[in-house]
Scaffold this active site. Structure first.
Site, PDB file in Angstrom:
ATOM      1  N   ASP A   1      32.446  26.252  31.027  1.00 36.21           N
ATOM      2  CA  ASP A   1      32.174  27.676  31.252  1.00 36.21           C
ATOM      3  C   ASP A   1      31.093  28.163  30.266  1.00 36.21           C
ATOM      4  O   ASP A   1      30.193  28.912  30.651  1.00 36.21           O
ATOM      5  CB  ASP A   1      33.467  28.485  31.098  1.00 36.21           C
ATOM      6  CG  ASP A   1      33.247  29.952  31.446  1.00 36.21           C
ATOM      7  OD1 ASP A   1      33.003  30.244  32.630  1.00 36.21           O
ATOM      8  OD2 ASP A   1      33.279  30.794  30.531  1.00 36.21           O
TER       9      ASP A   1
ATOM     10  N   LYS B   1      27.082  29.523  30.872  1.00 36.53           N
ATOM     11  CA  LYS B   1      26.450  30.698  30.253  1.00 36.53           C
ATOM     12  C   LYS B   1      25.168  30.281  29.531  1.00 36.53           C
ATOM     13  O   LYS B   1      24.139  30.965  29.607  1.00 36.53           O
ATOM     14  CB  LYS B   1      27.422  31.363  29.273  1.00 36.53           C
ATOM     15  CG  LYS B   1      28.626  31.962  29.975  1.00 36.53           C
ATOM     16  CD  LYS B   1      29.709  32.356  28.984  1.00 36.53           C
ATOM     17  CE  LYS B   1      30.938  32.850  29.726  1.00 36.53           C
ATOM     18  NZ  LYS B   1      32.076  33.133  28.861  1.00 36.53           N
TER      19      LYS B   1
HETATM   20  N1  LIG Z   1      38.356  37.018  33.402  1.00 35.87           N
HETATM   21  C1  LIG Z   1      37.280  37.180  32.667  1.00 35.87           C
HETATM   22  O1  LIG Z   1      37.308  37.536  31.491  1.00 35.87           O
HETATM   23  C2  LIG Z   1      35.941  36.931  33.270  1.00 35.87           C
HETATM   24  C3  LIG Z   1      35.819  36.315  34.503  1.00 35.87           C
HETATM   25  N2  LIG Z   1      34.583  36.115  35.016  1.00 35.87           N
HETATM   26  C4  LIG Z   1      34.444  35.439  36.281  1.00 35.87           C
HETATM   27  O2  LIG Z   1      35.073  36.189  37.300  1.00 35.87           O
HETATM   28  C5  LIG Z   1      35.387  35.315  38.371  1.00 35.87           C
HETATM   29  C6  LIG Z   1      36.779  35.614  38.898  1.00 35.87           C
HETATM   30  O3  LIG Z   1      37.723  35.307  37.910  1.00 35.87           O
HETATM   31  P1  LIG Z   1      39.277  35.571  38.208  1.00 35.87           P
HETATM   32  O4  LIG Z   1      39.421  36.872  38.897  1.00 35.87           O
HETATM   33  O5  LIG Z   1      39.985  35.341  36.946  1.00 35.87           O
HETATM   34  O6  LIG Z   1      39.589  34.397  39.235  1.00 35.87           O
HETATM   35  P2  LIG Z   1      40.870  34.260  40.225  1.00 35.87           P
HETATM   36  O7  LIG Z   1      41.127  32.822  40.406  1.00 35.87           O
HETATM   37  O8  LIG Z   1      41.950  35.155  39.752  1.00 35.87           O
HETATM   38  O9  LIG Z   1      40.317  34.843  41.608  1.00 35.87           O
HETATM   39  C7  LIG Z   1      39.347  34.193  42.356  1.00 35.87           C
HETATM   40  C8  LIG Z   1      39.330  34.808  43.732  1.00 35.87           C
HETATM   41  O10 LIG Z   1      38.258  34.224  44.472  1.00 35.87           O
HETATM   42  C9  LIG Z   1      38.750  33.868  45.772  1.00 35.87           C
HETATM   43  N3  LIG Z   1      37.889  32.817  46.324  1.00 35.87           N
HETATM   44  C10 LIG Z   1      37.893  31.498  46.082  1.00 35.87           C
HETATM   45  N4  LIG Z   1      36.937  30.879  46.809  1.00 35.87           N
HETATM   46  C11 LIG Z   1      36.312  31.851  47.507  1.00 35.87           C
HETATM   47  C12 LIG Z   1      35.249  31.861  48.453  1.00 35.87           C
HETATM   48  N5  LIG Z   1      34.620  30.728  48.800  1.00 35.87           N
HETATM   49  N6  LIG Z   1      34.857  33.045  48.986  1.00 35.87           N
HETATM   50  C13 LIG Z   1      35.490  34.192  48.662  1.00 35.87           C
HETATM   51  N7  LIG Z   1      36.516  34.238  47.779  1.00 35.87           N
HETATM   52  C14 LIG Z   1      36.924  33.091  47.209  1.00 35.87           C
HETATM   53  C15 LIG Z   1      40.176  33.445  45.526  1.00 35.87           C
HETATM   54  O11 LIG Z   1      40.891  33.455  46.745  1.00 35.87           O
HETATM   55  P3  LIG Z   1      42.455  33.068  46.840  1.00 35.87           P
HETATM   56  O12 LIG Z   1      43.179  34.270  46.335  1.00 35.87           O
HETATM   57  O13 LIG Z   1      42.637  32.825  48.295  1.00 35.87           O
HETATM   58  O14 LIG Z   1      42.633  31.848  45.991  1.00 35.87           O
HETATM   59  C16 LIG Z   1      40.610  34.546  44.542  1.00 35.87           C
HETATM   60  O15 LIG Z   1      40.942  35.715  45.269  1.00 35.87           O
HETATM   61  C17 LIG Z   1      35.221  33.889  37.843  1.00 35.87           C
HETATM   62  O16 LIG Z   1      34.013  33.345  38.334  1.00 35.87           O
HETATM   63  C18 LIG Z   1      35.116  34.090  36.338  1.00 35.87           C
HETATM   64  O17 LIG Z   1      34.298  33.134  35.705  1.00 35.87           O
HETATM   65  C19 LIG Z   1      33.463  36.533  34.398  1.00 35.87           C
HETATM   66  C20 LIG Z   1      33.525  37.182  33.198  1.00 35.87           C
HETATM   67  C21 LIG Z   1      34.767  37.364  32.494  1.00 35.87           C
HETATM   68  N1  LIG Z   2      36.752  32.396  30.807  1.00 34.00           N
HETATM   69  C1  LIG Z   2      35.662  33.153  30.306  1.00 34.00           C
HETATM   70  C2  LIG Z   2      35.667  34.502  30.939  1.00 34.00           C
HETATM   71  C3  LIG Z   2      34.356  35.082  30.906  1.00 34.00           C
HETATM   72  O1  LIG Z   2      33.361  34.502  31.264  1.00 34.00           O
HETATM   73  C4  LIG Z   2      35.764  33.301  28.794  1.00 34.00           C
HETATM   74  O2  LIG Z   2      36.802  32.976  28.255  1.00 34.00           O
HETATM   75  O3  LIG Z   2      34.775  33.728  28.177  1.00 34.00           O
END
Ligand SMILES: NC(=O)C1=CN([C@@H]2O[C@H](COP(=O)(O)OP(=O)(O)OC[C@H]3O[C@@H](n4cnc5c(N)ncnc54)[C@H](OP(=O)(O)O)[C@@H]3O)[C@@H](O)[C@H]2O)C=CC1
Ligand SMILES: N[C@@H](CC=O)C(=O)O
Length: 397
Positions: A256, A260
């Site tokens: 990850d 970045k």
């Molecule tokens: N949490 C954080 O601090 C941060 C997170 N991020 C990024 O945010 C993103 C989401 O993280 P998070 O919410 O924790 O992840 P989750 O695993 O909680 O959620 C991911 C979602 O994406 C859906 N999904 C998977 N494949 C697809 C697809 N092909 N098309 C559409 N939807 C899809 C999943 O569906 P289903 O429910 O059916 O599995 C689920 O609803 C990640 O890329 C992460 O790197 C970025 C910055 C900070």
């Molecule tokens: N998993 C990531 C979330 C943001 O990108 C982190 O821990 O920094």
């Protein structure tokens, strides 16, 4: 009465970040209305399906439908398994129909009302949809780093027509806009990393080096283990707090952070691919995703790492140092891994899930430009994504 500017929006990915974004959108309705703005959510996708309004030109998913989406997704169900509970004027399409629907809507709205597609998935697959929709002149806002860190040709395609990039976040939540109205591209959310880099670059001040602690998870884990807690326990806690990727091995493997680093390196003009980055993993290959499930890793695998990590932290402490997972982008080198750093250095002083980025250039040579703040969490990330969407409102009529 003030006319509301309406921004049509489709959300791909409705997990921790996506659900929080929907909640923020609903909560901010009065604030946005005060500013003459209304976010019109046309569709929400999960990995298997899309819930979409029947009339994309005039209707939207109402707030009660958005709440229902959050309820269904937080219970772990698929949108397709709950098609009856979302109210009348919408439908659920599944499997290959879902991405096709997003592209179809982009074709219909991209150059008329405009459309923002927000990627809050963690999937590498969305890049194909995103490449299609930018051809239709839509805006894209990304929390997902994977679309920007696949092959260089995908990256170039996604950034085609860029005239401007802004980035306001943990280097993760990105906002893109291409081709619509003004051929402008923006990237952004919370910490002003890319906008700062761009300001430096456009002033003719070449950036020689970017160093940072860019993982909220690894920052939190290291500082908690320093305080005496077992590694396995704090990794599980980081997952519960919404800091980790869906599979925390994405954080612990360094991938990850590598993503970045690659986004920053490419921004500085490098042609690197992910495989060119030197990455230190905190677990052995035998514990990778082909060998065990995420659940098995969390329940059984992790604990076997406790002693080794605690030992490394103890050795660092005996040298008056702490361990930090550091990203260094310095042409032609790009590497991420653990380093022993003095406790009183900017990276050594970091606590919890904070990120810090130091930018070195001709002007910022001896005293780097430093950007620091909260680096992970569903709330912070979703707020950053929402800010990115609002930030491009001038591109909509
Ligand atoms: N949490 C954080 O601090 C941060 C997170 N991020 C990024 O945010 C993103 C989401 O993280 P998070 O919410 O924790 O992840 P989750 O695993 O909680 O959620 C991911 C979602 O994406 C859906 N999904 C998977 N494949 C697809 C697809 N092909 N098309 C559409 N939807 C899809 C999943 O569906 P289903 O429910 O059916 O599995 C689920 O609803 C990640 O890329 C992460 O790197 C970025 C910055 C900070
Ligand atoms: N998993 C990531 C979330 C943001 O990108 C982190 O821990 O920094």
């Amino acid at each position: 009465m003030m006319r509301l500017k309406k921004i049509p929006l489709i959300l791909m990915g409705c997990g921790g970040v996506g659900q929080q974004l929907l909640q923020h959108i609903v909560t901010c309705r009065p604030l946005h209305a005060k500013h003459g703005l209304h976010l019109r959510v046309l569709g929400v996708c999960d990995s298997r399906s899309i819930l979409v309004t029947n009339d994309i030109f005039t209707a939207e998913l109402g707030d009660s439908s958005l709440h229902a989406v959050c309820r269904v997704k937080s219970s772990g169900a698929s949108l397709s398994a709950s098609s009856d509970g979302f109210g009348g004027d919408c439908q659920v399409l599944s499997d290959s129909e879902a991405p096709r629907k997003v592209v179809d809507i982009a074709g219909l709205l991209g150059r008329s009302t405009g459309l923002v597609v927000v990627d809050c998935s963690a999937s590498p697959e969305t890049v194909e949809v995103l490449k299609d929709i930018i051809d239709h002149g839509c805006c894209i806002v990304l929390a997902n780093k994977k679309p920007l860190t696949t092959e260089m040709k995908d990256y170039e395609k996604l950034l085609s027509n860029i005239r401007r990039i802004r980035y306001e976040s943990t280097p993760t939540s990105l906002c893109w806009e291409t081709g619509y109205i003004d051929d402008v591209v923006q990237v952004g959310a919370g910490l002003p990393v890319i906008s700062s880099i761009n300001r430096v670059l456009t002033s003719g001040d070449p950036i020689s080096r970017v160093v940072g602690s860019l993982s909220g998870t690894l920052g939190y884990v290291m500082s908690e283990v320093e305080d005496g807690k077992p590694f396995s326990q704090v990794v599980r806690a980081a997952k519960c707090l919404g800091y980790t990727e869906p599979d925390p091995r994405d954080d612990l493997s360094g991938m990850d952070v590598a993503r970045k680093a690659l986004i920053l390196a490419r921004l500085l003009g490098s042609q690197l691919d992910l495989s060119d980055i030197k990455v230190e993993s905190l677990y052995p290959d035998e514990m990778g995703s082909t060998a065990m499930s995420t659940e098995d890793f969390l329940q059984d695998g992790l604990a076997s790492l406790d002693v080794g990590i605690a030992e490394r932290i103890k050795v660092a402490a005996s040298n008056g140092c702490v361990l930090r997972y550091v990203c260094v982008v310095e042409e032609p080198r790009c590497q991420v891994g653990l380093q022993e750093l003095p406790k009183d250095s900017p990276l050594g002083r970091l606590r919890g899930s904070d990120n810090v980025v130091e930018i070195y250039s001709r002007c910022y040579k001896d005293s780097p430009l430093v950007i620091q703040g909260a680096g992970a969490g569903n709330d912070t990330t979703a707020a950053g994504v929402l800010a990115d969407i609002v930030d491009i409102q001038d591109l909509f009529k």
